[in-house]
Enzyme design. Sequence first.
Site, PDB file in Angstrom:
ATOM      1  N   HIS A  12     -22.414 -18.850 -43.319  1.00  0.00           N
ATOM      2  CA  HIS A  12     -23.207 -18.126 -44.188  1.00  0.00           C
ATOM      3  C   HIS A  12     -23.163 -18.337 -45.549  1.00  0.00           C
ATOM      4  CE1 HIS A  12     -19.027 -17.188 -45.519  1.00  0.00           C
ATOM      5  NE2 HIS A  12     -19.565 -16.516 -46.575  1.00  0.00           N
ATOM      6  N   ARG A  13     -22.593 -19.399 -46.107  1.00  0.00           N
ATOM      7  CA  ARG A  13     -22.580 -19.710 -47.423  1.00  0.00           C
ATOM      8  C   ARG A  13     -23.942 -20.083 -48.119  1.00  0.00           C
ATOM      9  NH1 ARG A  13     -17.962 -19.800 -50.513  1.00  0.00           N
ATOM     10  NH2 ARG A  13     -16.134 -19.565 -49.352  1.00  0.00           N
TER      11      ARG A  13
END
Length: 352
Positions: free
Chosen positions: A203-204
């Site tokens: 998700h980063r």
Amino acid sequence: MKILTVLGARPQFIKAAPVSRVLREKYTELIIHTGQHYDSNMSDIFFEELNIPKPDYYLGVGSGNHGKQTGEMLAKIEEIILKEKPDYLMVYGDTNSTLAGALAAAKLHVPVIHIEAGLRSFNKKMPEEINRIMTDHVSEYLFCPTDTAVENLRNENITRNVYNIGDVMYDAVLYNRELAADKSNILETHGLTKNGYHLITIHRAENTDDVQNMKNILEAFSKIDEVKVWPIHPRTKNKLSSYGIRLDDIPNLKVIEPVGYLDMLTLEANAKKIITDSGGVQKEAYFMEVPCVTVREQTEWVETLEEDANILVGTDVNKILSAVQKNVNPSYKEVFGDGKAAHKIVELIENR
């Protein structure tokens, strides 16, 4: 004593649960939910499962560019501080919600308590790194999860009111692990067996905002023969869609909706390996004694790198494959405290 707690994202809900439970035995806590994570799968279910009191204030900020999101939070939190006149404002971790809460309180001379202080990736291209540095420098009380975090603050000449109290996420895992084993049926729902799959979370921004990084990661996934389970983050799903990237062609990949905390603990505990770019998931893998492969160039949780418990691979396809295929037998040491961080936090606030 009245404390305002600012929360906005999934990891913060997890961290806040044990602290709120202890804090409310004696004192008044009001919760501000910024709405940074607003999807029910990323927010409401955590409040329900972790038995966190419903927020007293919901700001509904939602997603957006960093400046707009942080600025809107800052203005709204300031109004609440002026109204409630708290003795302290408490923030967790390194999100935009963390920074907005800390800045609003510091400018109004309300002491800031930063839980999970002192983490550093030493990569200022990460928005989280900017948030955590600025928050630490305006905080009055800095509660660190490890000795490394204390040393990081010392290197920045922050030494007053700095305490290593252990990791509140460890408190949460110890409290909820057996509950998850009893209540979660996520394995049966998706036809999974213990050690029969790899768990994925990505998700980063450093990965999702870079189309080539995502293509490399997905190429590696396509070459991993075993079953892979991916509770996909809404941000990641939207980014892949904008790139025109489909996941249908990756063999043995089960893409599922985001899951609640108890289901996530169950997925982590039973995985063969965990492949992630999440700081919290790296730690939960360590607590569960499941080998972790981190698709980042740095980690704040350097303790997990010992004994091959966690392997940094960046987004290099061959490094990802090598780490996933590597046979490891890590020795997991008690480097994140004794599971009583929440009690220590409340005692230190009380004594000060």
